[in-house]
Design a protein around this motif. Sequence first.
Motif, PDB file in Angstrom:
ATOM      1  N   LEU A  15       0.854  -1.192   0.000  1.00  0.00           N
ATOM      2  CA  LEU A  15       0.000   0.000   0.000  1.00  0.00           C
ATOM      3  C   LEU A  15       0.887   1.238   0.000  1.00  0.00           C
ATOM      4  N   GLN A  16       0.630   2.104  -0.944  1.00  0.00           N
ATOM      5  CA  GLN A  16       1.355   3.369  -0.966  1.00  0.00           C
ATOM      6  C   GLN A  16       0.367   4.468  -1.343  1.00  0.00           C
ATOM      7  N   PRO A  17      -0.370   4.930  -0.332  1.00  0.00           N
ATOM      8  CA  PRO A  17      -1.375   5.941  -0.645  1.00  0.00           C
ATOM      9  C   PRO A  17      -0.739   7.184  -1.247  1.00  0.00           C
ATOM     10  N   SER A  18      -1.317   7.668  -2.320  1.00  0.00           N
ATOM     11  CA  SER A  18      -0.931   8.966  -2.871  1.00  0.00           C
ATOM     12  C   SER A  18      -2.131   9.879  -2.669  1.00  0.00           C
ATOM     13  N   ARG A  19      -1.966  10.797  -1.771  1.00  0.00           N
ATOM     14  CA  ARG A  19      -3.120  11.599  -1.345  1.00  0.00           C
ATOM     15  C   ARG A  19      -3.225  12.877  -2.165  1.00  0.00           C
ATOM     16  N   LEU A  20      -4.434  13.314  -2.381  1.00  0.00           N
ATOM     17  CA  LEU A  20      -4.643  14.580  -3.067  1.00  0.00           C
ATOM     18  C   LEU A  20      -4.164  15.716  -2.169  1.00  0.00           C
ATOM     19  N   ALA A  21      -3.404  16.618  -2.769  1.00  0.00           N
ATOM     20  CA  ALA A  21      -2.917  17.786  -2.022  1.00  0.00           C
ATOM     21  C   ALA A  21      -2.993  18.988  -2.956  1.00  0.00           C
ATOM     22  N   ALA A  22      -3.192  20.149  -2.352  1.00  0.00           N
ATOM     23  CA  ALA A  22      -3.364  21.353  -3.177  1.00  0.00           C
ATOM     24  C   ALA A  22      -2.012  21.953  -3.537  1.00  0.00           C
ATOM     25  N   LEU A  23      -1.877  22.365  -4.766  1.00  0.00           N
ATOM     26  CA  LEU A  23      -0.715  23.162  -5.202  1.00  0.00           C
ATOM     27  C   LEU A  23      -1.037  24.638  -4.948  1.00  0.00           C
ATOM     28  N   PRO A  24       0.026  25.468  -4.908  1.00  0.00           N
ATOM     29  CA  PRO A  24      -0.228  26.893  -4.610  1.00  0.00           C
ATOM     30  C   PRO A  24      -1.228  27.538  -5.557  1.00  0.00           C
ATOM     31  N   ASP A  25      -1.260  27.074  -6.815  1.00  0.00           N
ATOM     32  CA  ASP A  25      -2.198  27.706  -7.763  1.00  0.00           C
ATOM     33  C   ASP A  25      -3.607  27.105  -7.644  1.00  0.00           C
ATOM     34  N   GLY A  26      -3.802  26.233  -6.671  1.00  0.00           N
ATOM     35  CA  GLY A  26      -5.141  25.692  -6.455  1.00  0.00           C
ATOM     36  C   GLY A  26      -5.387  24.376  -7.170  1.00  0.00           C
ATOM     37  N   SER A  27      -4.491  23.988  -8.088  1.00  0.00           N
ATOM     38  CA  SER A  27      -4.696  22.681  -8.722  1.00  0.00           C
ATOM     39  C   SER A  27      -4.255  21.569  -7.761  1.00  0.00           C
ATOM     40  N   LEU A  28      -4.539  20.332  -8.143  1.00  0.00           N
ATOM     41  CA  LEU A  28      -4.284  19.214  -7.232  1.00  0.00           C
ATOM     42  C   LEU A  28      -3.097  18.394  -7.710  1.00  0.00           C
ATOM     43  N   ARG A  29      -2.337  17.911  -6.740  1.00  0.00           N
ATOM     44  CA  ARG A  29      -1.248  16.999  -7.060  1.00  0.00           C
ATOM     45  C   ARG A  29      -1.412  15.752  -6.202  1.00  0.00           C
ATOM     46  N   LEU A  30      -0.601  14.738  -6.481  1.00  0.00           N
ATOM     47  CA  LEU A  30      -0.589  13.552  -5.638  1.00  0.00           C
ATOM     48  C   LEU A  30       0.623  13.617  -4.720  1.00  0.00           C
ATOM     49  N   ALA A  31       0.376  13.492  -3.417  1.00  0.00           N
ATOM     50  CA  ALA A  31       1.464  13.505  -2.443  1.00  0.00           C
ATOM     51  C   ALA A  31       1.662  12.078  -1.936  1.00  0.00           C
ATOM     52  N   ALA A  32       2.813  11.486  -2.266  1.00  0.00           N
ATOM     53  CA  ALA A  32       3.045  10.080  -1.922  1.00  0.00           C
ATOM     54  C   ALA A  32       3.370   9.923  -0.440  1.00  0.00           C
ATOM     55  N   THR A  33       2.828   8.869   0.173  1.00  0.00           N
ATOM     56  CA  THR A  33       3.265   8.468   1.517  1.00  0.00           C
ATOM     57  C   THR A  33       4.185   7.253   1.357  1.00  0.00           C
ATOM     58  N   ASN A  34       4.860   6.879   2.438  1.00  0.00           N
ATOM     59  CA  ASN A  34       5.816   5.767   2.344  1.00  0.00           C
ATOM     60  C   ASN A  34       5.097   4.452   2.048  1.00  0.00           C
ATOM     61  N   PRO A  35       5.684   3.612   1.181  1.00  0.00           N
ATOM     62  CA  PRO A  35       5.047   2.315   0.927  1.00  0.00           C
ATOM     63  C   PRO A  35       5.143   1.390   2.146  1.00  0.00           C
ATOM     64  N   VAL A  36       4.111   0.614   2.342  1.00  0.00           N
ATOM     65  CA  VAL A  36       4.063  -0.363   3.436  1.00  0.00           C
ATOM     66  C   VAL A  36       3.574  -1.674   2.842  1.00  0.00           C
TER      67      VAL A  36
END
Length: 409
Positions: A376-397
Amino acid sequence: MITVVGLDGGPLGPRAAAALAQATCVAGALRHLAAVPVPAGATRVVMGDLAAALREVTGHSGPAVVLASGDPGFFGVVRALRERGVHPDVLPAVSSVALAFARIGVPWDDAVVASAHGRSGRGRSVRRALAAALAHPKAAILTAPVSAEPRAFLPALLRAGRDVYVAERLGAPDEAVVRVTDAADAERDRAHPNVVIAVDPERAVAPAAAWLPGHQGAPDGWALPEADFAHRDSMVTKAEVRAVALAHLAPRPGTVVWDVGAGSGSVAVECARFGAHAVAFERAAADCRRIRGNAAAHGVAVRVCEGEAPGVFERVAGLLAPDAVFVGGGGPGVVAAVAERFRPDRVVVALAALDRVRTVYDLLEAAGYEVAGTQLQPSRLAALPDGSLRLAATNPVTLLWGARSTAAA
Ligand SMILES: C[S@@+](CC[C@H](N)C(=O)[O-])C[C@H]1O[C@@H](n2cnc3c(N)ncnc32)[C@H](O)[C@@H]1O
């Protein structure tokens, strides 16, 4: 017609008295047969062997009465009659559980009621009743002679800080409702029948308006965000990983779940929210304090055991054997000890180190588990400064889970 008459020590009601007067067969325990006027010519059936007694009653051609304690529709003989296709007329008395709570003057719509009767294997009847009582602020346990005596429950309930009572022979002239306060008293023989009551003194009268008796079912959310738990250096199982782990731990009332290398105790807390008796193991005192704080913040009971696993398992007296174990820290040594010594139905292991995956997989399989796993390696939605969305990876488990064939039983 078969009429089932409940007895609680009070006088028989007019319908019960009439059914009894007309009966040509009366069945019941000796103490019940002695407590009512059985008509002179009626066949008396002593209920020792339930199946044999019910064969005689259901085979009787005239009107029959079956005497039973309290409300016979509540963990009582009505079930056995319906299973045999009989639709009895039921005249209940006050249930022993209602009477026991009445005697101590405490409401009980928020209590769990656990029956320790029954013959499920590995001492499960006692263990699951105790686990349910330890996980819930208010509980009644229907005991049984020999196989589920009060002494099987009282020491652990006292250790957990409960106010504990034994209600003996309710409604009989020698009725006794006693508060048990010390360990020696907890081991005493008790007159049967009896009910054990355990109440968390701080939650004896829950302020919440209860609408569903007993355990409230699944909590109002799970796989809670990490921010809902105090943690040290992000040592908290990620919500997505916890979701999958919980699915394989199957926490519920009557089960015991261990969280080994508990960190923040998030897994233990979530298991307790599902109604399991949760035990968290951590090595440092400060971490143990944090786990207690997290449990308190979520309003659940988690037993916290300080020490290094697997050695700490030996030192914790009176621990209930686990049904499911989550190993979040400790590695293969802890998994081996758990699988070989305690043989829980379910084991779930979270591993960051890849080289341990094969080792843990093999040792679970060698211990008789059916093993599966996923990364499992959740990539969570996170906001970029311009308001668009990116994927922020967490550590794989890597999550491994093993289940014995009894797990689904
Ligand atoms: C099979 S359950 C029957 C419960 C019953 N239908 C009722 O509503 O009280 C049997 C258990 O009920 C409890 N019980 C029944 N009668 C009791 C009594 N007079 N005093 C205390 N406990 C009693 C005991 O825990 C006993 O082992």
